[in-house]
Design a protein around this motif. Structure first.
Motif, short mmCIF file in Angstrom:
data_model
loop_
_atom_site.label_atom_id
_atom_site.label_comp_id
_atom_site.label_asym_id
_atom_site.label_seq_id
_atom_site.Cartn_x
_atom_site.Cartn_y
_atom_site.Cartn_z
N SER A 31 -3.96 7.65 -8.14
CA SER A 31 -5.12 8.27 -7.51
C SER A 31 -6.38 7.44 -7.64
O SER A 31 -7.28 7.54 -6.81
N THR A 32 -6.45 6.60 -8.69
CA THR A 32 -7.68 5.85 -8.93
C THR A 32 -7.36 4.42 -9.33
O THR A 32 -6.48 4.18 -10.17
N GLN A 60 0.83 -1.21 0.00
CA GLN A 60 0.00 0.00 0.00
C GLN A 60 0.87 1.26 0.00
O GLN A 60 0.56 2.24 -0.69
N ARG A 64 -8.82 6.26 -4.72
CA ARG A 64 -10.25 6.08 -5.01
C ARG A 64 -10.45 4.74 -5.73
O ARG A 64 -9.78 4.44 -6.71
N HIS A 65 -11.39 3.95 -5.24
CA HIS A 65 -11.71 2.65 -5.83
C HIS A 65 -12.97 2.78 -6.67
O HIS A 65 -14.02 3.23 -6.20
N GLU A 87 1.00 4.25 -2.83
CA GLU A 87 0.95 5.69 -2.50
C GLU A 87 2.14 6.43 -3.10
O GLU A 87 2.00 7.55 -3.62
N PRO A 134 -4.60 1.80 -0.14
CA PRO A 134 -4.42 2.93 0.77
C PRO A 134 -5.63 3.85 0.75
O PRO A 134 -6.34 3.94 -0.27
N SER A 135 -5.86 4.54 1.84
CA SER A 135 -7.04 5.40 1.95
C SER A 135 -7.00 6.58 0.98
O SER A 135 -8.03 7.20 0.71
N THR A 136 -5.84 6.87 0.45
CA THR A 136 -5.69 8.00 -0.48
C THR A 136 -6.14 7.67 -1.89
O THR A 136 -6.22 8.56 -2.73
N ARG A 185 -7.37 -4.29 -1.09
CA ARG A 185 -6.75 -3.66 0.08
C ARG A 185 -5.91 -2.50 -0.44
O ARG A 185 -4.78 -2.69 -0.90
#
Length: 326
Positions: free
Chosen positions: A128-129, A119, A151-152, A123, A147-149, A145
Protein backbone atom coordinates in the motif's frame (compact mmCIF):
# COMPACT_ATOMS: atom_id res chain seq x y z
CA UNK A 1 10.17 -33.97 14.44
CA UNK A 2 10.52 -30.18 14.23
CA UNK A 3 10.90 -28.65 10.76
CA UNK A 4 13.89 -26.29 10.42
CA UNK A 5 16.20 -24.77 7.79
CA UNK A 6 13.56 -24.24 5.10
CA UNK A 7 15.05 -22.99 1.85
CA UNK A 8 13.31 -21.94 -1.38
CA UNK A 9 15.41 -21.44 -4.50
CA UNK A 10 14.56 -20.88 -8.15
CA UNK A 11 15.60 -23.24 -10.91
CA UNK A 12 14.21 -21.89 -14.19
CA UNK A 13 10.45 -22.55 -14.01
CA UNK A 14 10.55 -24.44 -10.74
CA UNK A 15 10.84 -23.72 -7.04
CA UNK A 16 13.07 -26.15 -5.17
CA UNK A 17 11.95 -26.34 -1.54
CA UNK A 18 14.13 -28.12 1.01
CA UNK A 19 14.01 -28.47 4.78
CA UNK A 20 15.32 -30.49 7.68
CA UNK A 21 13.22 -32.61 10.00
CA UNK A 22 9.51 -33.26 9.74
CA UNK A 23 7.49 -36.46 10.05
CA UNK A 24 6.00 -38.68 7.33
CA UNK A 25 2.73 -36.80 7.96
CA UNK A 26 4.14 -33.48 6.73
CA UNK A 27 2.07 -31.80 3.99
CA UNK A 28 2.99 -29.03 1.53
CA UNK A 29 0.49 -26.26 0.77
CA UNK A 30 1.10 -23.64 -1.94
CA UNK A 31 -0.79 -20.35 -2.10
CA UNK A 32 -0.50 -16.72 -3.14
CA UNK A 33 -1.18 -15.53 0.42
CA UNK A 34 1.43 -15.67 3.21
CA UNK A 35 -1.34 -15.89 5.81
CA UNK A 36 -3.62 -18.46 4.16
CA UNK A 37 -2.29 -21.86 3.04
CA UNK A 38 -5.26 -22.37 0.72
CA UNK A 39 -6.33 -25.76 -0.59
CA UNK A 40 -3.49 -26.67 -3.01
CA UNK A 41 -1.93 -29.43 -0.92
CA UNK A 42 0.48 -32.23 -1.78
CA UNK A 43 2.89 -34.67 -0.20
CA UNK A 44 6.64 -33.99 -0.43
CA UNK A 45 8.44 -35.45 -3.44
CA UNK A 46 11.02 -36.92 -1.06
CA UNK A 47 11.94 -36.54 2.61
CA UNK A 48 12.91 -32.88 3.11
CA UNK A 49 12.35 -31.87 -0.50
CA UNK A 50 9.67 -30.93 -3.01
CA UNK A 51 9.62 -29.24 -6.41
CA UNK A 52 6.85 -26.82 -7.36
CA UNK A 53 6.08 -25.31 -10.76
CA UNK A 54 6.47 -21.55 -10.66
CA UNK A 55 3.60 -19.25 -11.59
CA UNK A 56 3.49 -15.56 -12.51
CA UNK A 57 2.01 -14.77 -9.12
CA UNK A 58 4.21 -14.93 -6.01
CA UNK A 59 3.98 -18.27 -4.24
CA UNK A 60 4.22 -18.95 -0.53
CA UNK A 61 5.06 -22.44 0.69
CA UNK A 62 3.20 -23.55 3.81
CA UNK A 63 4.65 -26.71 5.34
CA UNK A 64 2.22 -28.34 7.75
CA UNK A 65 3.76 -30.53 10.43
CA UNK A 66 0.98 -31.87 12.74
CA UNK A 67 3.01 -31.44 15.93
CA UNK A 68 4.24 -27.98 14.94
CA UNK A 69 1.60 -26.31 12.79
CA UNK A 70 2.26 -24.27 9.65
CA UNK A 71 5.72 -22.97 8.74
CA UNK A 72 5.81 -20.45 5.87
CA UNK A 73 8.61 -19.85 3.38
CA UNK A 74 9.13 -18.13 0.03
CA UNK A 75 11.81 -16.88 -2.33
CA UNK A 76 13.84 -14.10 -0.75
CA UNK A 77 14.39 -12.06 -3.92
CA UNK A 78 11.42 -11.40 -6.20
CA UNK A 79 11.68 -11.42 -9.98
CA UNK A 80 11.30 -7.91 -11.39
CA UNK A 81 12.18 -6.75 -14.88
CA UNK A 82 13.13 -3.25 -13.75
CA UNK A 83 14.61 -3.87 -10.27
CA UNK A 84 17.30 -6.32 -9.19
CA UNK A 85 17.35 -6.17 -5.41
CA UNK A 86 13.64 -6.41 -4.58
CA UNK A 87 13.40 -8.57 -1.44
CA UNK A 88 10.86 -9.83 1.06
CA UNK A 89 12.07 -9.48 4.66
CA UNK A 90 10.03 -12.41 5.95
CA UNK A 91 11.32 -15.64 7.46
CA UNK A 92 14.07 -14.31 9.71
CA UNK A 93 14.08 -15.88 13.20
CA UNK A 94 13.63 -13.57 16.17
CA UNK A 95 14.87 -13.63 19.74
CA UNK A 96 11.28 -14.16 20.87
CA UNK A 97 11.10 -17.57 19.14
CA UNK A 98 8.98 -16.36 16.22
CA UNK A 99 9.88 -15.25 12.69
CA UNK A 100 9.47 -12.08 10.68
CA UNK A 101 6.28 -12.41 8.64
CA UNK A 102 6.47 -12.94 4.91
CA UNK A 103 4.66 -10.46 2.69
CA UNK A 104 4.69 -7.54 5.13
CA UNK A 105 7.94 -5.70 4.59
CA UNK A 106 9.86 -5.34 1.32
CA UNK A 107 13.09 -3.59 0.35
CA UNK A 108 14.42 -2.71 -3.09
CA UNK A 109 16.80 -0.75 -5.24
CA UNK A 110 15.59 1.89 -7.72
CA UNK A 111 12.02 1.64 -9.01
CA UNK A 112 12.13 4.12 -11.89
CA UNK A 113 12.52 1.37 -14.53
CA UNK A 114 9.61 -0.82 -13.46
CA UNK A 115 7.61 -2.33 -16.30
CA UNK A 116 3.85 -2.71 -16.46
CA UNK A 117 4.33 -6.35 -15.42
CA UNK A 118 6.40 -5.20 -12.42
CA UNK A 119 3.65 -2.78 -11.40
CA UNK A 120 1.12 -5.62 -11.59
CA UNK A 121 3.40 -7.73 -9.38
CA UNK A 122 3.54 -4.94 -6.80
CA UNK A 123 -0.24 -4.67 -6.84
CA UNK A 124 -0.55 -8.43 -6.34
CA UNK A 125 1.64 -8.16 -3.22
CA UNK A 126 -0.93 -5.75 -1.74
CA UNK A 127 1.76 -3.20 -1.01
CA UNK A 128 0.00 0.00 0.00
CA UNK A 129 2.89 2.38 0.67
CA UNK A 130 6.31 2.92 -0.89
CA UNK A 131 8.85 4.93 1.09
CA UNK A 132 11.37 6.51 -1.27
CA UNK A 133 14.60 7.23 0.62
CA UNK A 134 16.41 8.98 -2.23
CA UNK A 135 17.39 12.63 -2.35
CA UNK A 136 15.29 15.35 -3.99
CA UNK A 137 17.64 15.34 -6.97
CA UNK A 138 17.47 11.57 -7.43
CA UNK A 139 13.68 11.59 -7.30
CA UNK A 140 13.44 14.45 -9.80
CA UNK A 141 15.85 12.74 -12.19
CA UNK A 142 14.30 9.27 -11.98
CA UNK A 143 10.81 9.24 -10.42
CA UNK A 144 9.37 5.92 -9.27
CA UNK A 145 7.05 4.10 -11.67
CA UNK A 146 4.38 2.72 -9.36
CA UNK A 147 0.83 1.46 -9.74
CA UNK A 148 -1.83 4.08 -9.03
CA UNK A 149 -3.02 2.05 -6.05
CA UNK A 150 0.23 2.63 -4.15
CA UNK A 151 0.93 5.70 -2.03
CA UNK A 152 4.39 7.21 -2.59
CA UNK A 153 6.03 8.85 0.45
CA UNK A 154 9.32 10.69 0.00
CA UNK A 155 11.69 10.45 2.99
CA UNK A 156 15.02 11.84 1.71
CA UNK A 157 17.70 10.16 3.81
CA UNK A 158 20.36 12.28 2.15
CA UNK A 159 23.85 11.22 3.10
CA UNK A 160 27.25 11.52 1.46
CA UNK A 161 27.78 7.75 1.75
CA UNK A 162 24.58 7.07 -0.15
CA UNK A 163 25.10 9.41 -3.10
CA UNK A 164 27.92 8.15 -5.27
CA UNK A 165 27.76 11.01 -7.74
CA UNK A 166 28.48 13.68 -5.13
CA UNK A 167 31.25 11.52 -3.69
CA UNK A 168 32.67 11.02 -7.17
CA UNK A 169 33.04 14.79 -7.51
CA UNK A 170 34.96 14.88 -4.22
CA UNK A 171 37.26 12.09 -5.39
CA UNK A 172 38.01 13.83 -8.67
CA UNK A 173 38.73 17.19 -7.03
CA UNK A 174 41.02 15.49 -4.51
CA UNK A 175 39.05 16.21 -1.31
CA UNK A 176 38.25 12.52 -0.80
CA UNK A 177 41.37 10.36 -1.06
CA UNK A 178 39.94 7.06 0.20
CA UNK A 179 36.68 5.48 1.29
CA UNK A 180 36.70 2.30 3.33
CA UNK A 181 34.50 0.24 5.65
CA UNK A 182 35.02 2.61 8.56
CA UNK A 183 33.89 5.57 6.46
CA UNK A 184 30.76 3.75 5.32
CA UNK A 185 29.79 2.58 8.81
CA UNK A 186 30.32 6.11 10.15
CA UNK A 187 27.90 7.37 7.53
CA UNK A 188 25.34 4.77 8.56
CA UNK A 189 25.63 5.85 12.19
CA UNK A 190 25.00 9.44 11.11
CA UNK A 191 21.80 8.25 9.42
CA UNK A 192 20.72 6.56 12.64
CA UNK A 193 21.36 9.78 14.55
CA UNK A 194 19.68 12.06 12.05
CA UNK A 195 16.62 10.30 10.64
CA UNK A 196 14.69 9.03 13.64
CA UNK A 197 11.51 10.79 12.47
CA UNK A 198 11.65 8.84 9.20
CA UNK A 199 11.97 5.51 11.00
CA UNK A 200 8.98 6.45 13.15
CA UNK A 201 6.89 7.26 10.08
CA UNK A 202 7.56 3.83 8.60
CA UNK A 203 6.90 2.11 11.95
CA UNK A 204 3.54 3.88 12.22
CA UNK A 205 2.61 2.63 8.75
CA UNK A 206 3.46 -0.91 9.81
CA UNK A 207 1.36 -0.60 12.96
CA UNK A 208 -1.57 0.49 10.78
CA UNK A 209 -1.43 -2.98 9.22
CA UNK A 210 -0.16 -1.87 5.84
CA UNK A 211 2.31 -3.74 3.66
CA UNK A 212 5.33 -1.55 3.11
CA UNK A 213 8.12 -1.25 0.54
CA UNK A 214 11.12 1.03 1.04
CA UNK A 215 13.98 1.70 -1.36
CA UNK A 216 16.81 3.97 -2.45
CA UNK A 217 18.94 3.79 -5.61
CA UNK A 218 21.26 0.82 -5.06
CA UNK A 219 19.07 -0.67 -2.35
CA UNK A 220 21.97 -1.19 0.03
CA UNK A 221 22.92 1.92 2.04
CA UNK A 222 19.87 3.98 3.04
CA UNK A 223 17.72 0.91 2.46
CA UNK A 224 20.16 -1.23 4.45
CA UNK A 225 19.98 1.09 7.44
CA UNK A 226 16.17 1.17 7.32
CA UNK A 227 16.10 -2.65 7.13
CA UNK A 228 18.47 -2.88 10.09
CA UNK A 229 16.21 -0.67 12.21
CA UNK A 230 12.99 -2.49 11.30
CA UNK A 231 14.35 -6.02 11.59
CA UNK A 232 16.03 -5.02 14.85
CA UNK A 233 12.68 -3.76 16.09
CA UNK A 234 11.19 -7.17 15.19
CA UNK A 235 13.83 -8.85 17.36
CA UNK A 236 15.91 -10.37 14.55
CA UNK A 237 19.40 -11.17 15.94
CA UNK A 238 22.44 -9.31 14.66
CA UNK A 239 23.77 -12.34 12.74
CA UNK A 240 20.73 -12.23 10.47
CA UNK A 241 20.95 -8.44 10.13
CA UNK A 242 24.44 -9.04 8.76
CA UNK A 243 23.09 -11.72 6.40
CA UNK A 244 20.37 -9.42 5.08
CA UNK A 245 22.78 -6.54 4.49
CA UNK A 246 25.29 -8.73 2.70
CA UNK A 247 22.66 -10.14 0.32
CA UNK A 248 22.65 -6.88 -1.64
CA UNK A 249 26.08 -7.84 -2.96
CA UNK A 250 24.56 -11.02 -4.39
CA UNK A 251 21.57 -9.38 -6.04
CA UNK A 252 23.03 -6.08 -7.23
CA UNK A 253 22.90 -5.42 -10.95
CA UNK A 254 26.14 -6.59 -12.64
CA UNK A 255 28.32 -3.79 -13.92
CA UNK A 256 26.67 -0.98 -11.98
CA UNK A 257 30.05 0.00 -10.54
CA UNK A 258 31.84 0.11 -13.91
CA UNK A 259 31.13 3.78 -14.81
CA UNK A 260 32.31 4.96 -11.39
CA UNK A 261 35.42 2.80 -11.46
CA UNK A 262 36.34 4.09 -14.91
CA UNK A 263 35.84 7.75 -13.95
CA UNK A 264 37.95 7.30 -10.83
CA UNK A 265 40.67 5.59 -12.85
CA UNK A 266 40.53 8.30 -15.51
CA UNK A 267 41.05 10.92 -12.81
CA UNK A 268 44.29 9.19 -11.81
CA UNK A 269 43.08 7.33 -8.72
CA UNK A 270 42.86 3.64 -7.86
CA UNK A 271 39.20 2.49 -7.82
CA UNK A 272 40.06 -0.22 -5.30
CA UNK A 273 40.61 2.51 -2.69
CA UNK A 274 36.89 3.34 -2.94
CA UNK A 275 35.23 -0.02 -3.68
CA UNK A 276 33.18 0.02 -0.45
CA UNK A 277 31.08 2.70 -2.16
CA UNK A 278 29.42 0.16 -4.44
CA UNK A 279 29.66 -2.98 -2.33
CA UNK A 280 27.87 -4.23 0.79
CA UNK A 281 30.59 -6.08 2.71
CA UNK A 282 29.53 -7.80 5.91
CA UNK A 283 32.25 -5.92 7.79
CA UNK A 284 30.48 -2.59 7.20
CA UNK A 285 27.29 -3.66 8.96
CA UNK A 286 29.32 -5.36 11.70
CA UNK A 287 31.12 -2.06 12.37
CA UNK A 288 27.78 -0.25 12.28
CA UNK A 289 26.26 -2.61 14.84
CA UNK A 290 29.31 -2.25 17.07
CA UNK A 291 28.98 1.53 16.96
CA UNK A 292 25.24 1.21 17.46
CA UNK A 293 25.72 -0.88 20.60
CA UNK A 294 28.34 1.50 21.99
CA UNK A 295 26.06 4.48 21.42
CA UNK A 296 22.62 3.06 22.35
CA UNK A 297 23.10 -0.42 23.77
CA UNK A 298 20.31 -2.38 22.07
CA UNK A 299 17.54 -1.86 19.53
CA UNK A 300 14.84 -1.11 22.10
CA UNK A 301 17.02 1.59 23.69
CA UNK A 302 17.69 3.15 20.30
CA UNK A 303 14.00 3.15 19.44
CA UNK A 304 13.20 4.75 22.81
CA UNK A 305 15.89 7.35 22.10
CA UNK A 306 14.24 8.43 18.82
CA UNK A 307 10.86 8.59 20.53
CA UNK A 308 9.31 5.14 20.03
CA UNK A 309 7.59 3.88 23.18
CA UNK A 310 7.72 0.29 24.42
CA UNK A 311 4.01 0.03 23.62
CA UNK A 312 4.66 1.09 20.03
CA UNK A 313 7.50 -1.44 19.74
CA UNK A 314 5.14 -4.19 20.92
CA UNK A 315 2.44 -3.10 18.45
CA UNK A 316 4.92 -3.08 15.56
CA UNK A 317 6.24 -6.51 16.53
CA UNK A 318 2.70 -7.86 16.53
CA UNK A 319 2.43 -6.83 12.87
CA UNK A 320 5.93 -7.89 11.82
CA UNK A 321 6.28 -11.22 13.61
CA UNK A 322 4.53 -14.55 13.57
CA UNK A 323 3.25 -16.18 16.74
CA UNK A 324 5.51 -19.15 17.33
CA UNK A 325 6.20 -21.15 14.16
CA UNK A 326 3.20 -20.22 12.01
Amino acid sequence: MTVTHINVVTDDDELIVTWRGGSPSLSVFVSADPDDPGTDVRAPDAPGRTVIARTARRQYIHLFEPEQGFIVAAERCLDMDGADNFRDLGGYPTAQGSHSRWGRLFRSDRLDELTADDQARIESLNISTVFDLRSDGEVAMAPDRLPSTVRHVHLPMSSDVAQQRSMLARIIDGTLVKFDNDDMSSGYLRMLEGFGDYFIEVINEIIAGNRVLFHCTAGKDRTGVMAMVLLGLAGVPDAHLLDDYELSQQYRRPGTDSPFREKIRSAGFDPDDFETMWQSPRAVMRLTLEGFQQRWGDHASYLNWIGVSDETIAAARAELCTTGFD
